[in-house]
Scaffold this active site. Structure first.
Site, PDB file in Angstrom:
ATOM      1  N   ASP A  36      54.984  24.234  63.034  1.00  0.00           N
ATOM      2  CA  ASP A  36      54.622  24.294  61.619  1.00  0.00           C
ATOM      3  C   ASP A  36      53.160  23.963  61.420  1.00  0.00           C
ATOM      4  O   ASP A  36      52.708  22.869  61.766  1.00  0.00           O
ATOM      5  CB  ASP A  36      55.470  23.284  60.833  1.00  0.00           C
ATOM      6  CG  ASP A  36      56.886  23.774  60.632  1.00  0.00           C
ATOM      7  OD1 ASP A  36      57.050  24.869  60.071  1.00  0.00           O
ATOM      8  OD2 ASP A  36      57.819  23.065  61.049  1.00  0.00           O
ATOM      9  N   ASP A 177      64.931  27.740  57.516  1.00  0.00           N
ATOM     10  CA  ASP A 177      64.028  26.656  57.910  1.00  0.00           C
ATOM     11  C   ASP A 177      63.957  25.601  56.814  1.00  0.00           C
ATOM     12  O   ASP A 177      63.498  25.880  55.709  1.00  0.00           O
ATOM     13  CB  ASP A 177      62.637  27.277  58.161  1.00  0.00           C
ATOM     14  CG  ASP A 177      61.601  26.256  58.573  1.00  0.00           C
ATOM     15  OD1 ASP A 177      61.966  25.104  58.868  1.00  0.00           O
ATOM     16  OD2 ASP A 177      60.414  26.622  58.606  1.00  0.00           O
TER      17      ASP A 177
HETATM   18  C1  DX5 Z   1      58.917  22.718  56.160  1.00  0.00           C
HETATM   19  C2  DX5 Z   1      58.808  23.221  57.578  1.00  0.00           C
HETATM   20  C3  DX5 Z   1      60.038  23.053  58.374  1.00  0.00           C
HETATM   21  C4  DX5 Z   1      60.516  21.648  58.485  1.00  0.00           C
HETATM   22  C5  DX5 Z   1      61.671  21.548  59.432  1.00  0.00           C
HETATM   23  O1  DX5 Z   1      57.682  22.303  55.802  1.00  0.00           O
HETATM   24  O2  DX5 Z   1      58.458  24.585  57.564  1.00  0.00           O
HETATM   25  O3  DX5 Z   1      59.917  23.697  59.637  1.00  0.00           O
HETATM   26  O4  DX5 Z   1      59.533  20.752  58.863  1.00  0.00           O
HETATM   27  O5  DX5 Z   1      62.050  20.220  59.509  1.00  0.00           O
HETATM   28  P1  DX5 Z   1      63.435  19.698  58.944  1.00  0.00           P
HETATM   29  O6  DX5 Z   1      64.501  20.392  59.719  1.00  0.00           O
HETATM   30  O7  DX5 Z   1      63.368  18.241  59.182  1.00  0.00           O
HETATM   31  O8  DX5 Z   1      63.502  20.058  57.484  1.00  0.00           O
HETATM   32 ZN    ZN Z   2      58.704  25.862  59.441  1.00  0.00          ZN
END
Ligand code: DX5
Ligand code: ZN
Length: 228
Positions: A36, A177
């Site tokens: 990310d 996601d």
């Molecule tokens: C949101 C991101 C995600 C997120 C995933 O900003 O794009 O990829 O960090 O993490 P979890 O599964 O903890 O929501």
């Molecule tokens: Zn993401």
């Protein structure tokens, strides 16, 4: 029925030990690593840059799935691509259709994949249903972009279903996601997801390997590979 891929998001990992965290999920059977990139503008957090992607590239053979939560991807995508990303996902809200068409040519020429991400409040663009749609992946964000550990928004499930219908005939992956965990993974797969991104539910639950394996078991039970 189709398989489901699991993509741990390193945003939720221990950044002082990314190599160890990645090797643990790789050993436990992760299908790719979700990276990310938040720029403090498109998303209210600053995460990592191309140097980190290049460093990660050296410690894993898994595909790197780079999610650009950034303004002006036109200006910044290239270093992420050349750093070793296998999939580059750009937000529909951050760019134009003409740039996406241009980017798809470059990405596909390099034998890589292109994704389009939609924030929870963004509807499916009408042109996504067209035959000429250049995407390999549609990422449906199920939290607001920026931070790991947020709660999944069940209100995105109808959108996942609609995207899955479009994707079906075209071999596109449907990636969900944000806030994905053992409790909601089945419903997300049943709605049509083919890739589950999971950050906190893999890296912040104690044992990383068993967290990934438990998610794999839920996915397999949901698609009927293992009896319930
Ligand atoms: C949101 C991101 C995600 C997120 C995933 O900003 O794009 O990829 O960090 O993490 P979890 O599964 O903890 O929501
Ligand atoms: Zn993401």
């Amino acid at each position: 029925m189709r398989g489901v891929k699991i993509a741990p998001s390193i945003l939720a990992a221990d950044h002082a030990d990314l190599k160890g965290e990645i090797s643990r999920v790789e050993e436990a059977g992760a299908d790719m690593i979700h990276v990310d990139v938040a720029d403090g503008h498109f998303a209210p957090n600053i995460s990592l840059g191309p140097d980190t992607v290049r460093a990660i590239r050296k410690v894993t053979r898994l595909p790197l799935d780079t999610h650009l939560m950034i303004t002006n991807p036109e200006k910044f995508y290239e270093p992420f691509l050349s750093a070793g990303s296998d999939i580059i996902t750009v937000h529909a809200e951050a760019t134009s259709r003409s740039f996406l068409n241009k980017l798809s040519k470059e990405v596909h020429r390099k034998d890589k994949k292109l994704g389009l991400a939609l924030k929870p409040s963004t509807s499916i663009p009408s042109w996504l249903g067209k035959e000429t749609n250049p995407f390999d992946v549609i990422l449906v964000l199920s939290v607001n972009p920026g931070f790991p550990g947020q709660s999944f928004m069940p209100s995105v499930l109808p959108k996942v279903r609609r995207v899955a219908k479009l994707a079906n005939s075209r071999l596109m992956d449907v990636e969900v996601d944000g806030g994905v965990d053992l409790e909601n993974a089945s419903a997300i797969i049943e709605a049509g997801a083919t890739v589950l991104v999971a950050g906190a539910s893999i890296f912040r639950r104690g044992d990383v390997k068993s967290a990934l394996q438990e998610m794999r078991a839920v996915a397999q039970r949901t698609i009927g590979e293992v009896p319930a």
